[in-house]
Scaffold this motif. Structure first.
Motif, PDB file in Angstrom:
ATOM      1  N   GLY A 178       0.819  -1.207   0.000  1.00 18.07           N
ATOM      2  CA  GLY A 178       0.000   0.000   0.000  1.00 18.07           C
ATOM      3  C   GLY A 178       0.848   1.251   0.000  1.00 18.07           C
ATOM      4  O   GLY A 178       0.598   2.200  -0.766  1.00 18.07           O
ATOM      5  N   HIS A 179       1.886   1.267   0.836  1.00 18.26           N
ATOM      6  CA  HIS A 179       2.764   2.433   0.909  1.00 18.26           C
ATOM      7  C   HIS A 179       3.677   2.536  -0.316  1.00 18.26           C
ATOM      8  O   HIS A 179       4.009   3.642  -0.763  1.00 18.26           O
ATOM      9  N   PHE A 180       4.091   1.417  -0.841  1.00 16.62           N
ATOM     10  CA  PHE A 180       4.896   1.402  -2.065  1.00 16.62           C
ATOM     11  C   PHE A 180       4.125   2.074  -3.205  1.00 16.62           C
ATOM     12  O   PHE A 180       4.636   2.981  -3.885  1.00 16.62           O
ATOM     13  N   LEU A 181       2.882   1.642  -3.401  1.00 18.36           N
ATOM     14  CA  LEU A 181       2.056   2.206  -4.464  1.00 18.36           C
ATOM     15  C   LEU A 181       1.774   3.688  -4.209  1.00 18.36           C
ATOM     16  O   LEU A 181       1.859   4.510  -5.140  1.00 18.36           O
ATOM     17  N   LEU A 182       1.458   4.041  -2.978  1.00 19.21           N
ATOM     18  CA  LEU A 182       1.168   5.437  -2.660  1.00 19.21           C
ATOM     19  C   LEU A 182       2.364   6.335  -2.961  1.00 19.21           C
ATOM     20  O   LEU A 182       2.225   7.380  -3.615  1.00 19.21           O
ATOM     21  N   THR A 183       3.529   5.931  -2.498  1.00 21.46           N
ATOM     22  CA  THR A 183       4.729   6.757  -2.677  1.00 21.46           C
ATOM     23  C   THR A 183       5.015   7.018  -4.148  1.00 21.46           C
ATOM     24  O   THR A 183       5.264   8.160  -4.557  1.00 21.46           O
ATOM     25  N   LEU A 184       4.966   5.975  -4.947  1.00 23.42           N
ATOM     26  CA  LEU A 184       5.290   6.143  -6.364  1.00 23.42           C
ATOM     27  C   LEU A 184       4.170   6.855  -7.124  1.00 23.42           C
ATOM     28  O   LEU A 184       4.425   7.539  -8.113  1.00 23.42           O
ATOM     29  N   SER A 185       2.949   6.742  -6.626  1.00 27.54           N
ATOM     30  CA  SER A 185       1.824   7.415  -7.284  1.00 27.54           C
ATOM     31  C   SER A 185       1.832   8.918  -7.056  1.00 27.54           C
ATOM     32  O   SER A 185       1.236   9.667  -7.840  1.00 27.54           O
ATOM     33  N   VAL A 186       2.472   9.369  -5.965  1.00 28.24           N
ATOM     34  CA  VAL A 186       2.551  10.820  -5.697  1.00 28.24           C
ATOM     35  C   VAL A 186       3.956  11.353  -5.947  1.00 28.24           C
ATOM     36  O   VAL A 186       4.298  12.448  -5.507  1.00 28.24           O
TER      37      VAL A 186
END
Length: 321
Positions: A146-154
């Motif tokens: 979840g945090h991996f996706l969030l970080t790269l998405s922003v």
């Protein structure tokens, strides 16, 4: 493995004694965050909520993301009672749902011109063998993917900051962690709550390390992982009910307060000297250089990155290749 388990027990006892004797460090930085934008996952409770409060007191605009919007709204009210001038809002974010993470990131992109500090704080600990909405083991899926996706998405919002920081709240439980590449979801009898938790916390550290490597030393974004300490929070809600009273009454007075437990997160967010560091791990407001080998394995860090990209079906342009 047995050596790392014994070391974890010893180190935990040492931590508890430091807590009891008042030897824990505090973040001493006086850095102001006026006009800065901070995003904190899990900012509705525990050290996330305390971190949000402290950063609003330094002038930051804070956005907290949490699964239960009502609890998030109550946290905002509590913080505004303590800091009437707080610029703080809540948005719904369920890290165990990749669609929720994408929606959260999309909304941030539509509403914000940049992100100066991203604090990946939320997590689940020692839960039963649950799965996320997307079918991943709950702790790995929530704490890491979840945090991996969030970080790269922003990432584009982070790049628009003059100096941005990504902070991943990990744990000393990484000592006993192993990335099970052949069975990442720990199925077919491989699962145990501690094995799932330690894998996810090791993943936080390896993600931080590989993110820093891919961004490079001249990038305006730096990344940090940390152990917050042994704290009196709701994170241990899944510890068996028979054990909870023992932990609470035998060790409760030796655990850190929420306020002290937030200090290393604040240190990583605010300490000016860290501008020249990235990809490293911190505990008790200082850098830890003598890490277990599992946390400094660059081959595993790269392999985990590539696996994570595939698992969350990350768009090619976000992979930092």
């Amino acid at each position: 493995m047995m050596l790392s388990i014994l070391f974890t027990i010893f180190d935990g006892i040492r931590d508890l004694l430091k807590n009891l004797l008042g030897f824990r460090r505090r973040c001493e930085s006086k850095t102001r965050l006026d006009h800065k934008v901070v995003v904190i996952t899990g900012g509705n409770t525990g050290i996330g909520k305390e971190t949000a409060l402290q950063l609003t007191l330094r002038g930051a605009k804070v956005i907290i993301g949490c699964r239960d919007l009502k609890k998030g709204e109550n946290a905002v009210k509590d913080i505004k009672c303590l800091n009437a001038k707080a610029d703080i809002n809540v948005m719904q974010l369920d890290l165990s749902s990749l669609s929720s993470v994408r929606h959260f990131a999309k909304t941030l992109t539509q509403n914000e011109s940049r992100i100066d500090i991203l604090i990946n704080n939320a997590g689940v600990m020692l839960c039963p063998e649950w799965t996320t909405e997307d079918g991943f083991e709950m702790q790995f899926g929530t704490n890491h993917l979840g945090h991996f996706l969030l970080t790269l998405s922003v990432m584009d919002l982070l790049k628009k900051s003059a100096k941005a920081r990504v902070i991943n709240v990990s744990s000393k439980a990484y000592f006993t962690g192993e990335i099970n590449f052949e069975n990442i979801n720990l199925r077919n009898g491989a699962y145990s709550p501690i094995k799932g938790y330690s894998q996810s916390k090791l993943a936080n550290i390896l993600f931080t390390r590989e993110l820093a490597r891919r961004l490079g030393p001249k990038n305006t974004i730096t990344a940090y992982s940390l152990h917050p300490g042994i704290i009196q929070t709701e994170l241990g809600r899944h510890i068996p009910a028979l054990i909870q009273p023992i932990i609470r009454y035998v060790f409760g007075y030796m655990m850190l307060s929420i306020e002290l437990g937030a200090q290393t997160t604040l240190y990583c967010a605010l300490e000016p000297s860290l501008d020249n560091e990235s990809g490293l791990y911190y505990d008790d407001c200082h850098r830890i250089d003598n890490m277990f080998a599992n946390a400094t394995n660059d081959t595993d860090a790269q392999k985990l990155w590539e696996l994570s990209c595939d698992l969350v079906k990350l768009d090619t342009h976000l992979r930092l290749d």
